[in-house]
Design a protein around this motif. Sequence first.
Motif, short mmCIF file in Angstrom:
data_model
loop_
_atom_site.label_atom_id
_atom_site.label_comp_id
_atom_site.label_asym_id
_atom_site.label_seq_id
_atom_site.Cartn_x
_atom_site.Cartn_y
_atom_site.Cartn_z
N ASN A 58 0.83 -1.20 0.00
CA ASN A 58 0.00 0.00 0.00
C ASN A 58 0.87 1.26 0.00
N ILE A 59 1.79 1.31 -0.96
CA ILE A 59 2.72 2.42 -1.09
C ILE A 59 2.58 3.05 -2.47
N TYR A 60 3.24 4.19 -2.67
CA TYR A 60 3.19 4.87 -3.96
C TYR A 60 4.23 4.33 -4.93
N GLU A 61 5.42 4.01 -4.41
CA GLU A 61 6.51 3.59 -5.29
C GLU A 61 7.44 2.60 -4.60
N ALA A 62 8.02 1.71 -5.41
CA ALA A 62 9.06 0.78 -4.93
C ALA A 62 10.41 1.34 -5.34
N ILE A 63 11.32 1.43 -4.38
CA ILE A 63 12.68 1.91 -4.66
C ILE A 63 13.59 0.71 -4.86
N LEU A 64 14.16 0.60 -6.05
CA LEU A 64 14.97 -0.56 -6.40
C LEU A 64 16.34 -0.50 -5.75
N VAL A 65 16.77 -1.66 -5.26
CA VAL A 65 18.09 -1.82 -4.63
C VAL A 65 18.83 -2.91 -5.41
N ASP A 66 20.07 -2.62 -5.84
CA ASP A 66 20.79 -3.59 -6.67
C ASP A 66 21.41 -4.70 -5.83
N ASN A 67 22.10 -5.60 -6.50
CA ASN A 67 22.66 -6.78 -5.82
C ASN A 67 23.75 -6.44 -4.81
N ASP A 68 24.32 -5.24 -4.93
CA ASP A 68 25.34 -4.79 -3.97
C ASP A 68 24.74 -3.99 -2.83
N GLY A 69 23.42 -3.82 -2.85
CA GLY A 69 22.76 -3.13 -1.75
C GLY A 69 22.60 -1.63 -1.95
N TYR A 70 22.86 -1.13 -3.18
CA TYR A 70 22.77 0.31 -3.42
C TYR A 70 21.44 0.67 -4.09
N ILE A 71 20.90 1.81 -3.67
CA ILE A 71 19.68 2.33 -4.28
C ILE A 71 19.99 2.76 -5.71
N SER A 92 10.28 5.61 -11.77
CA SER A 92 10.66 7.00 -11.48
C SER A 92 12.16 7.07 -11.17
N THR A 93 12.64 8.29 -11.01
CA THR A 93 14.00 8.54 -10.53
C THR A 93 13.92 8.96 -9.07
N ILE A 94 14.92 8.55 -8.30
CA ILE A 94 14.96 8.89 -6.87
C ILE A 94 16.11 9.86 -6.59
N PHE A 95 15.80 10.92 -5.87
CA PHE A 95 16.82 11.88 -5.41
C PHE A 95 16.82 11.91 -3.88
N ALA A 96 17.98 12.21 -3.33
CA ALA A 96 18.13 12.36 -1.88
C ALA A 96 18.74 13.72 -1.57
N ILE A 97 18.40 14.26 -0.41
CA ILE A 97 18.97 15.53 0.04
C ILE A 97 19.59 15.31 1.42
N LYS A 98 20.84 15.72 1.53
CA LYS A 98 21.53 15.66 2.82
C LYS A 98 22.26 16.98 3.03
N GLY A 99 21.86 17.70 4.07
CA GLY A 99 22.44 19.03 4.28
C GLY A 99 22.06 19.94 3.13
N ASP A 100 23.06 20.55 2.50
CA ASP A 100 22.80 21.44 1.37
C ASP A 100 23.12 20.80 0.03
N LYS A 101 23.23 19.47 0.01
CA LYS A 101 23.60 18.76 -1.22
C LYS A 101 22.50 17.79 -1.66
N VAL A 102 22.41 17.60 -2.96
CA VAL A 102 21.44 16.69 -3.57
C VAL A 102 22.20 15.51 -4.17
N TYR A 103 21.65 14.31 -3.99
CA TYR A 103 22.32 13.10 -4.49
C TYR A 103 21.36 12.29 -5.35
N THR A 104 21.93 11.65 -6.37
CA THR A 104 21.19 10.68 -7.17
C THR A 104 22.16 9.66 -7.73
N SER A 105 21.66 8.51 -8.15
CA SER A 105 22.53 7.44 -8.63
C SER A 105 23.27 7.86 -9.90
#
Length: 274
Positions: free
Chosen positions: A155-168, A174-187
């Motif tokens: 019952n969620i909106y999206e599944a976030i894929l994780v590869d065989n090494d454990g990385y998002i 869709s594409t997933i972005f992360a924000i930590k502090g003042d920086k934005v991250y994506t694969s």
Amino acid sequence: MEECFREKFIYNNDIKSSKEFDLFNPNGGKSLYEVLRIVEGVPLFLEDHLERLENSAEVTSLKLWMKKDEIKNKIYKLCKVNDIFFGNIKLIFNYKEDESENFLAYFIKHKYPSKDMYEEGVATALYHAERENPNAKVINSKLREDTNNFIREKNIYEAILVDNDGYITEGSRSTIFAIKGDKVYTSPIKDVLPGITRKYVLKVCKQLDIDAIEERIHHTNIDDIDSFFICGTSPKILPIHKVDHIKCDINNCILEKIKLGYDNIIKQYINFNK
């Protein structure tokens, strides 16, 4: 017929009734595809979609048999014969094992996020799976079915894929972005589909002088992230309020700046192409 949303679709050079869709919907072989969003009669970021289609053909050693202008004309023709000038259109280039080739263009059901989803964010969960060829937009029916089932069960909106090494890597659609502090991250781009919304998010970050870094995030480190957001053709920029049991900040100021910046790019594109 469920896949084909409106009254008419295009099969090669012919206009067909949606009642016939199941007779022409490709089964078997390999299919390249794109999904475009039509806004006020304008195919949003059309040039980028057609460029990605060519890239998908190149990395899969397939050949498109239509020129860009011909594909573009078919998109506008589809809108005209249905008298519909908003929504999502799917393009398919199908390659059969007997070497026959077919093209389809049709409206699909769209489900855009509600106002509440944009304001409150959406729930997501991690799903361990890899795309066979992440840089190409190739129909993978099994992965789509598996992730859709997972999304319904959780019952969620999206599944976030994780590869065989454990990385998002990315979302199931869709594409997933992360924000930590003042920086934005994506694969890194080599690990994911070269998303068009992703491209414009990175452009917005550059315009706003926000550091955007292509760096892998291990799924065990997501509790170190301040905010996550989804981006894509249908959701645009959509905050995530939860990844599994981990809560995320949906009121992040950087996230708000990116949302506004992306909406402005859409407005400029539509006004220029009307």
